[in-house]
Scaffold this active site. Sequence first.
Site, PDB file in Angstrom:
ATOM      1  N   ILE A  12      47.961  42.539  42.839  1.00 51.91           N
ATOM      2  CA  ILE A  12      48.700  41.392  43.398  1.00 51.91           C
ATOM      3  C   ILE A  12      49.022  40.378  42.297  1.00 51.91           C
ATOM      4  O   ILE A  12      50.146  39.869  42.206  1.00 51.91           O
ATOM      5  CB  ILE A  12      47.893  40.711  44.527  1.00 51.91           C
ATOM      6  CG1 ILE A  12      47.537  41.719  45.625  1.00 51.91           C
ATOM      7  CG2 ILE A  12      48.687  39.547  45.123  1.00 51.91           C
ATOM      8  CD1 ILE A  12      46.542  41.203  46.664  1.00 51.91           C
ATOM      9  N   ASP A  51      36.497  37.675  30.433  1.00 49.01           N
ATOM     10  CA  ASP A  51      35.824  37.654  31.727  1.00 49.01           C
ATOM     11  C   ASP A  51      35.779  36.206  32.251  1.00 49.01           C
ATOM     12  O   ASP A  51      35.577  35.277  31.483  1.00 49.01           O
ATOM     13  CB  ASP A  51      34.389  38.192  31.579  1.00 49.01           C
ATOM     14  CG  ASP A  51      33.768  38.531  32.912  1.00 49.01           C
ATOM     15  OD1 ASP A  51      33.659  39.729  33.222  1.00 49.01           O
ATOM     16  OD2 ASP A  51      33.406  37.593  33.659  1.00 49.01           O
ATOM     17  N   ALA A  73      41.605  36.827  40.090  1.00 43.17           N
ATOM     18  CA  ALA A  73      40.562  37.719  39.546  1.00 43.17           C
ATOM     19  C   ALA A  73      39.385  37.770  40.507  1.00 43.17           C
ATOM     20  O   ALA A  73      38.921  36.739  40.989  1.00 43.17           O
ATOM     21  CB  ALA A  73      40.101  37.219  38.178  1.00 43.17           C
ATOM     22  N   GLN A  75      36.094  40.678  42.222  1.00 47.03           N
ATOM     23  CA  GLN A  75      35.614  41.969  42.691  1.00 47.03           C
ATOM     24  C   GLN A  75      36.257  42.079  44.073  1.00 47.03           C
ATOM     25  O   GLN A  75      35.905  41.333  44.977  1.00 47.03           O
ATOM     26  CB  GLN A  75      34.082  41.947  42.742  1.00 47.03           C
ATOM     27  CG  GLN A  75      33.416  43.268  43.052  1.00 47.03           C
ATOM     28  CD  GLN A  75      33.880  43.942  44.312  1.00 47.03           C
ATOM     29  OE1 GLN A  75      34.632  44.931  44.263  1.00 47.03           O
ATOM     30  NE2 GLN A  75      33.496  43.428  45.458  1.00 47.03           N
ATOM     31  N   TYR A 141      31.529  41.025  50.449  1.00 48.19           N
ATOM     32  CA  TYR A 141      32.827  40.587  49.904  1.00 48.19           C
ATOM     33  C   TYR A 141      33.386  39.409  50.713  1.00 48.19           C
ATOM     34  O   TYR A 141      33.823  38.398  50.152  1.00 48.19           O
ATOM     35  CB  TYR A 141      33.807  41.765  49.907  1.00 48.19           C
ATOM     36  CG  TYR A 141      35.237  41.387  49.662  1.00 48.19           C
ATOM     37  CD1 TYR A 141      35.679  41.013  48.389  1.00 48.19           C
ATOM     38  CD2 TYR A 141      36.168  41.399  50.701  1.00 48.19           C
ATOM     39  CE1 TYR A 141      37.006  40.661  48.173  1.00 48.19           C
ATOM     40  CE2 TYR A 141      37.495  41.051  50.495  1.00 48.19           C
ATOM     41  CZ  TYR A 141      37.906  40.678  49.228  1.00 48.19           C
ATOM     42  OH  TYR A 141      39.218  40.322  49.022  1.00 48.19           O
ATOM     43  N   ASN A 169      46.077  42.883  54.766  1.00 46.98           N
ATOM     44  CA  ASN A 169      46.001  44.045  53.861  1.00 46.98           C
ATOM     45  C   ASN A 169      47.288  44.117  53.051  1.00 46.98           C
ATOM     46  O   ASN A 169      48.343  44.467  53.589  1.00 46.98           O
ATOM     47  CB  ASN A 169      45.829  45.335  54.667  1.00 46.98           C
ATOM     48  CG  ASN A 169      44.393  45.530  55.062  1.00 46.98           C
ATOM     49  OD1 ASN A 169      43.899  44.791  55.921  1.00 46.98           O
ATOM     50  ND2 ASN A 169      43.723  46.469  54.439  1.00 46.98           N
ATOM     51  N   VAL A 183      44.505  51.664  51.497  1.00 47.06           N
ATOM     52  CA  VAL A 183      44.746  52.931  52.184  1.00 47.06           C
ATOM     53  C   VAL A 183      46.153  53.482  51.919  1.00 47.06           C
ATOM     54  O   VAL A 183      46.334  54.693  51.752  1.00 47.06           O
ATOM     55  CB  VAL A 183      44.452  52.751  53.698  1.00 47.06           C
ATOM     56  CG1 VAL A 183      45.390  51.754  54.358  1.00 47.06           C
ATOM     57  CG2 VAL A 183      44.490  54.045  54.447  1.00 47.06           C
ATOM     58  N   ILE A 199      40.942  60.136  56.429  1.00 43.13           N
ATOM     59  CA  ILE A 199      40.902  58.945  57.280  1.00 43.13           C
ATOM     60  C   ILE A 199      39.453  58.700  57.665  1.00 43.13           C
ATOM     61  O   ILE A 199      38.788  59.609  58.191  1.00 43.13           O
ATOM     62  CB  ILE A 199      41.769  59.156  58.550  1.00 43.13           C
ATOM     63  CG1 ILE A 199      43.238  59.310  58.155  1.00 43.13           C
ATOM     64  CG2 ILE A 199      41.570  58.018  59.541  1.00 43.13           C
ATOM     65  CD1 ILE A 199      44.175  59.628  59.320  1.00 43.13           C
ATOM     66  N   ARG A 207      45.171  47.627  61.007  1.00 40.41           N
ATOM     67  CA  ARG A 207      45.230  46.679  59.905  1.00 40.41           C
ATOM     68  C   ARG A 207      46.569  45.948  59.996  1.00 40.41           C
ATOM     69  O   ARG A 207      47.509  46.418  60.633  1.00 40.41           O
ATOM     70  CB  ARG A 207      45.151  47.415  58.559  1.00 40.41           C
ATOM     71  CG  ARG A 207      43.827  48.160  58.327  1.00 40.41           C
ATOM     72  CD  ARG A 207      42.676  47.204  58.123  1.00 40.41           C
ATOM     73  NE  ARG A 207      41.389  47.852  57.941  1.00 40.41           N
ATOM     74  CZ  ARG A 207      40.483  48.036  58.894  1.00 40.41           C
ATOM     75  NH1 ARG A 207      40.737  47.673  60.143  1.00 40.41           N
ATOM     76  NH2 ARG A 207      39.317  48.585  58.633  1.00 40.41           N
TER      77      ARG A 207
HETATM   78  N1  LIG Z   1      44.519  43.852  48.084  1.00 39.32           N
HETATM   79  C1  LIG Z   1      44.362  43.194  49.224  1.00 39.32           C
HETATM   80  O1  LIG Z   1      44.770  43.665  50.283  1.00 39.32           O
HETATM   81  C2  LIG Z   1      43.684  41.843  49.239  1.00 39.32           C
HETATM   82  C3  LIG Z   1      43.438  41.243  50.487  1.00 39.32           C
HETATM   83  C4  LIG Z   1      42.830  40.009  50.527  1.00 39.32           C
HETATM   84  C5  LIG Z   1      42.521  39.339  49.355  1.00 39.32           C
HETATM   85  N2  LIG Z   1      42.753  39.934  48.160  1.00 39.32           N
HETATM   86  C6  LIG Z   1      42.398  39.194  46.950  1.00 39.32           C
HETATM   87  O2  LIG Z   1      43.493  39.187  46.062  1.00 39.32           O
HETATM   88  C7  LIG Z   1      43.023  39.205  44.710  1.00 39.32           C
HETATM   89  C8  LIG Z   1      43.659  40.349  43.946  1.00 39.32           C
HETATM   90  O3  LIG Z   1      43.296  41.590  44.557  1.00 39.32           O
HETATM   91  P1  LIG Z   1      43.936  42.968  44.098  1.00 39.32           P
HETATM   92  O4  LIG Z   1      44.016  43.825  45.291  1.00 39.32           O
HETATM   93  O5  LIG Z   1      45.156  42.706  43.295  1.00 39.32           O
HETATM   94  O6  LIG Z   1      42.769  43.547  43.205  1.00 39.32           O
HETATM   95  P2  LIG Z   1      42.780  44.094  41.705  1.00 39.32           P
HETATM   96  O7  LIG Z   1      41.425  44.687  41.469  1.00 39.32           O
HETATM   97  O8  LIG Z   1      43.982  44.928  41.438  1.00 39.32           O
HETATM   98  O9  LIG Z   1      42.930  42.758  40.856  1.00 39.32           O
HETATM   99  C9  LIG Z   1      41.838  41.971  40.455  1.00 39.32           C
HETATM  100  C10 LIG Z   1      41.981  41.707  38.965  1.00 39.32           C
HETATM  101  O10 LIG Z   1      40.887  40.873  38.563  1.00 39.32           O
HETATM  102  C11 LIG Z   1      40.380  41.382  37.334  1.00 39.32           C
HETATM  103  N3  LIG Z   1      38.978  41.005  37.262  1.00 39.32           N
HETATM  104  C12 LIG Z   1      37.958  41.482  38.033  1.00 39.32           C
HETATM  105  N4  LIG Z   1      36.802  40.908  37.669  1.00 39.32           N
HETATM  106  C13 LIG Z   1      37.101  40.025  36.674  1.00 39.32           C
HETATM  107  C14 LIG Z   1      36.317  39.138  35.892  1.00 39.32           C
HETATM  108  N5  LIG Z   1      34.998  39.030  36.058  1.00 39.32           N
HETATM  109  N6  LIG Z   1      36.938  38.408  34.936  1.00 39.32           N
HETATM  110  C15 LIG Z   1      38.288  38.518  34.737  1.00 39.32           C
HETATM  111  N7  LIG Z   1      39.056  39.352  35.444  1.00 39.32           N
HETATM  112  C16 LIG Z   1      38.473  40.100  36.405  1.00 39.32           C
HETATM  113  C17 LIG Z   1      40.585  42.883  37.397  1.00 39.32           C
HETATM  114  O11 LIG Z   1      40.611  43.490  36.120  1.00 39.32           O
HETATM  115  C18 LIG Z   1      41.915  42.982  38.117  1.00 39.32           C
HETATM  116  O12 LIG Z   1      42.998  43.013  37.226  1.00 39.32           O
HETATM  117  C19 LIG Z   1      41.497  39.273  44.794  1.00 39.32           C
HETATM  118  O13 LIG Z   1      40.996  37.946  44.681  1.00 39.32           O
HETATM  119  C20 LIG Z   1      41.240  39.817  46.181  1.00 39.32           C
HETATM  120  O14 LIG Z   1      39.996  39.395  46.684  1.00 39.32           O
HETATM  121  C21 LIG Z   1      43.318  41.174  48.066  1.00 39.32           C
END
Ligand SMILES: NC(=O)c1ccc[n+]([C@@H]2O[C@H](COP(=O)([O-])OP(=O)(O)OC[C@H]3O[C@@H](n4cnc5c(N)ncnc54)[C@H](O)[C@@H]3O)[C@@H](O)[C@H]2O)c1
Length: 305
Positions: A12, A51, A73, A75, A141, A169, A183, A199, A207
Amino acid sequence: MKVLVTGGAGFIGSHVVDAYLAAGHQVAVVDNLARGHRDYVNSSARLYEIDLRAQHLRDVFEREQPEVVNHHAAQASVVASVADPRTDADVNVLGTLHLLTLCAQHRVRRVVFASTGGAIYGEPQDLPAKEDHPATPLSPYGISKLAGESYVRYFQGAGVTWAILRYANVYGPRQDPHGEAGVIAIFAAAMLEGRAPTIFGDGTQTRDFVFVEDVARANLLATAGPTSGLANIGTGVETSVNDVARHLATLSGFRGKALHAAPRPGEVYRISIDPSRAAHWLGWTPTTPLVDGLRKTVEWCRSTR
Ligand SMILES: NC(=O)c1ccc[n+]([C@@H]2O[C@H](COP(=O)([O-])OP(=O)(O)OC[C@H]3O[C@@H](n4cnc5c(N)ncnc54)[C@H](O)[C@@H]3O)[C@@H](O)[C@H]2O)c1
């Protein structure tokens, strides 16, 4: 405007970086590349491979002097958080706290925080869930994201205005097809390789799928501020995992049958989130129909094979 995007090498965050640059902003990215990809970072943005928890994150603030920090950024996996809640909290709580402390010390004007609508409301009775639904996360989470929200609000006292976006999602190009979350990316990649997707459960779980470019647009609108606030970023529509699998089979030409495995702990059964507050506050509505977004995602998966 000078914007620092954390997680800007991820799924994202990299789209958010593209949207900021297209709107004429200057962008720096902080990402430790744990899950991100260097080549997803737009070449017009400066990438710091650091980090969130590292002491020398301070140097980035001193050099870049960002006016806005957009915090993606994290987990970001429910399953990984169940397996290792401590690492999840370390990144999502302590990492976020470290970042926000630096924001306050360096006079950052506004923080945009990527939170979750899919993992914070528990198993709501009334769908789509509104923002005032009690926050009762079912996974570490969801808990760590909720704690991140509270810290974001807390730092308003230090003069940092905020926007919290609770995503449904999110799906689209650049989502990791090899992870355990996402998914649509996982099913699309499997089907294009002629492999049956798995699945978890019977596939009737639902979702709320929102396309990543719509989410990036929400981030631009939330950056404009100035009021602090929180809003769901979703479609309000429930789609079953079985329906997604059917659409993807048609788009990818897959003729096999999906496999089934036991449902995974920590995941909700049904969810959709109400986007009407985002419409009033930010003027944001999702505009990408599911089938169009799925088609773009399948095309992207095909182009990367
Ligand atoms: N994908 C979804 O559907 C979704 C839904 C709700 C919220 N989010 C939130 O959106 C954000 C992005 O999610 P995403 O799906 O793109 O995930 P992603 O894992 O692709 O992106 C997360 C990025 O953060 C980096 N990262 C992780 N730990 C780090 C650290 N300690 N220091 C620096 N960088 C770090 C990773 O390398 C990665 O590039 C997150 O905060 C996630 O919680 C995502």
